[in-house]
Design an enzyme around this catalytic site. Structure first.
Site, PDB file in Angstrom:
ATOM      1  N   ASP A  43      -0.897   0.115 -23.776  1.00 35.29           N
ATOM      2  CA  ASP A  43      -1.783  -0.326 -22.532  1.00 35.29           C
ATOM      3  C   ASP A  43      -1.965   0.704 -21.188  1.00 35.29           C
ATOM      4  O   ASP A  43      -0.887   1.220 -20.812  1.00 35.29           O
ATOM      5  CB  ASP A  43      -1.064  -1.689 -22.234  1.00 35.29           C
ATOM      6  CG  ASP A  43      -2.096  -2.282 -20.895  1.00 35.29           C
ATOM      7  OD1 ASP A  43      -2.943  -2.009 -20.838  1.00 35.29           O
ATOM      8  OD2 ASP A  43      -1.562  -3.435 -20.614  1.00 35.29           O
ATOM      9  N   ASP A 101      -9.078  -0.489 -23.047  1.00 35.26           N
ATOM     10  CA  ASP A 101      -7.751  -0.062 -22.876  1.00 35.26           C
ATOM     11  C   ASP A 101      -6.541  -0.194 -23.340  1.00 35.26           C
ATOM     12  O   ASP A 101      -5.147  -0.046 -22.886  1.00 35.26           O
ATOM     13  CB  ASP A 101      -7.621  -0.018 -21.033  1.00 35.26           C
ATOM     14  CG  ASP A 101      -7.349  -1.440 -20.684  1.00 35.26           C
ATOM     15  OD1 ASP A 101      -7.795  -2.428 -21.429  1.00 35.26           O
ATOM     16  OD2 ASP A 101      -6.812  -1.758 -19.601  1.00 35.26           O
ATOM     17  N   GLU A 102      -6.566  -1.146 -24.659  1.00 40.01           N
ATOM     18  CA  GLU A 102      -5.416  -1.483 -25.342  1.00 40.01           C
ATOM     19  C   GLU A 102      -5.593  -1.107 -26.893  1.00 40.01           C
ATOM     20  O   GLU A 102      -6.746  -1.422 -27.437  1.00 40.01           O
ATOM     21  CB  GLU A 102      -5.241  -3.026 -25.169  1.00 40.01           C
ATOM     22  CG  GLU A 102      -4.667  -3.234 -23.658  1.00 40.01           C
ATOM     23  CD  GLU A 102      -4.714  -4.851 -23.442  1.00 40.01           C
ATOM     24  OE1 GLU A 102      -3.794  -5.354 -24.191  1.00 40.01           O
ATOM     25  OE2 GLU A 102      -5.702  -5.437 -22.985  1.00 40.01           O
TER      26      GLU A 102
END
Lengths: 419, 87
Positions: free
Chosen positions: A12, A114-115
């Site tokens: 993350d 973003d993960e």
């Protein structure tokens, strides 16, 4: 760790949008690191998209929250530096991070912009998961310049919960034996999938921590929440078994777009126009994916109190025509709208099916001719750009003829509820 | 060295395999006059990919106004722009 257990990492990016911008600026000679000062990525206030999309850790200390209006954030911290969003940059960062992670395992799942989930079971270094995670963390920081939090566990849910434990630039483990010590003391809102509505209901039942949810009577939860109760109970106990699948994005469940209008919409005609601009993009996206829909929904956010309501309908014959969807949206809107000023409108289609064989209905309007026009318009827009053909009622309307979507190539959601 | 990040005009040549060799560059000075600097030696070359944006960074040496100076120039692959990064 048990030998037949999987080893899953959840990666993350810390304050993703802000970090990406900060690193990009440093690379271009900026001397101040946005991450070291109170700063935020915020939409333009002029067009009323003025909410905080991401914030730096110093900004967090002022109590600034993601999603709050920029003017409110400024009251808390007058020296707040805001920068506009740049979705193209985020996609470049996203793609480079994905490339880097592929060096560690081919079983990678894009969870959002973003993960990522990474299944490293049996990969080199997997016998020392902590060291491996630190190697990944350090390499991302050195090569790409931004920091990540990594959660390590034996399933996706726990890995995701693990990455939340320590931020920024950190690695945490959350294996099943660690659940009572690390996860159960957390407030129930921190559990994945517990949102505002669920948290309120749980709190009313006297459940305030993940631990008390985990130890709650399953039958009671099932009675209150139906199948959802079982899922919550499983999650609170760290039970989750879905695979890290690279193709999870292929099965689209719904396509939607929404927009905050830069003025309050007070009449039916303007609202219809905004809906049309949204349907234009939704329709195109649906046709490019080769899909048809049977459920159409609209959502309205009131300007006064920012409360939100929606209305949907199911039709017999699957459709993919812009005009057809628009006709239904207009109907839905007229049925639902109470006449109050509107700030935000959304359109969403679901119950998707491939647009190959369609059972036609004798009782519904036929859209064959429209399909031909849609195809022609799509092709022109593909060749000459989205603005090459627009509907004439958008001329001098002050509204964008096509609304919604992050950027041309943003195919990943910022948030999702499907593990 | 100080960070400048100044856009510059560049003459460079490419090998058959795509290797890039900067030769000389021209830039505007504070008094609006232009100066051409010949790159005497490339000391170090590295690739950076910060924020997913690939750039080639060259540490170079030149004689500028009779003083030998070391500086860094950057080539941004996505935009094909050259910058004097640090001097």
């Amino acid at each position: 760790m048990n030998s037949n257990e999987r080893l899953i990492l959840h990666i993350d990016v810390n304050s993703a949008f802000l970090s990406f911008e900060a690193v990009y600026r440093l690379q271009h000679g900026e001397t101040v690191d946005l991450r070291d000062i109170p700063s935020a990525v915020a939409g333009s206030q002029a067009t009323r998209h003025g909410i905080i999309l991401a914030k730096s850790i110093p900004a967090k200390k002022y109590g600034i929250k993601t999603g709050e209006p920029t003017w409110e954030a400024r009251q808390k911290c007058p020296q707040l530096v805001t920068v506009p969003p740049n979705y193209a940059l985020y996609m470049f960062c996203h793609n480079s991070l994905k490339e880097l992670l592929k060096n560690f395992s081919d079983r990678i799942q894009v969870f959002s912009v973003d993960e990522f989930f990474l299944d490293v079971t049996g990969m080199p270094g997997a016998d020392q998961p902590l060291e491996l995670a630190h190697i990944i963390r350090k390499r991302i920081k050195k090569k790409l310049g931004f920091t990540v939090s990594i959660g390590i566990s034996s399933n996706k849910l726990l890995a995701k919960m693990g990455s939340e434990l320590k931020k920024p630039d950190a690695v945490s483990t959350l294996f099943p034996p660690e659940i009572p010590g690390k996860m159960w003391p957390l407030p129930v809102e921190d559990l994945y999938m517990v949102g505002r509505a669920t948290s309120l209901k749980l709190r009313k039942m006297g459940i305030g921590t993940i631990g008390s949810l985990a130890n709650c009577d399953l039958e009671l939860l099932k009675y209150k929440f139906k199948s959802w109760g079982k899922l919550l109970w499983d999650y609170a106990n760290g039970i989750e078994s879905s695979a890290v699948s690279s193709s999870s994005r292929d099965t689209v469940k719904g396509i939607g777009n929404s927009t905050t209008v830069h003025f309050d919409v007070e009449d039916r005609r303007t609202a219809h126009q905004v809906l049309l601009s949204l349907v234009e993009t939704v329709g195109m996206r649906m046709r490019f994916s080769g899909l048809c829909c049977r459920v159409i929904a609209i959502s309205i956010r009131r300007a006064e109190d920012l409360t939100f309501y929606s209305h949907q309908l199911k039709i017999q014959t699957p459709i993919d025509s812009t005009t057809a969807i628009y006709e239904y949206c207009k109907r839905l809107f007229d049925e639902a709208w109470g006449g109050e000023p509107i700030r935000h409108l959304g359109v969403r289609v679901s119950d998707l099916s491939p647009a190959v064989h369609i059972q036609l209905s004798m009782f519904e309007k036929e859209w064959e001719k429209q399909k031909v026009i849609d195809r022609a318009v799509d092709q022109i827009r593909m060749k000459f750009g989205p603005g090459s053909v627009i509907r004439s009622n958008f001329l001098w309307s002050g509204l964008a003829p096509m609304e919604g979507g992050l950027s041309d190539d943003a195919s990943y959601p910022v948030m999702t509820s499907i593990l | 060295m100080k960070i400048l990040m100044k856009p510059i005009k560049m003459i460079a040549w490419f090998n058959e395999d795509g290797t890039l060799h900067p030769v000389r560059f021209n830039m505007k000075q504070k008094d609006e006059s232009h100066i051409t600097i010949r790159i005497d030696r490339v000391i170090k070359k590295r690739e950076e990919k910060l924020a997913g944006n690939p750039m080639l960074v060259y540490t170079c040496q030149s004689i500028i106004n009779n003083i030998e100076r070391i500086y860094e120039i950057k080539y941004e692959l996505r935009t094909c722009k050259w910058y004097l990064f640090k001097m």
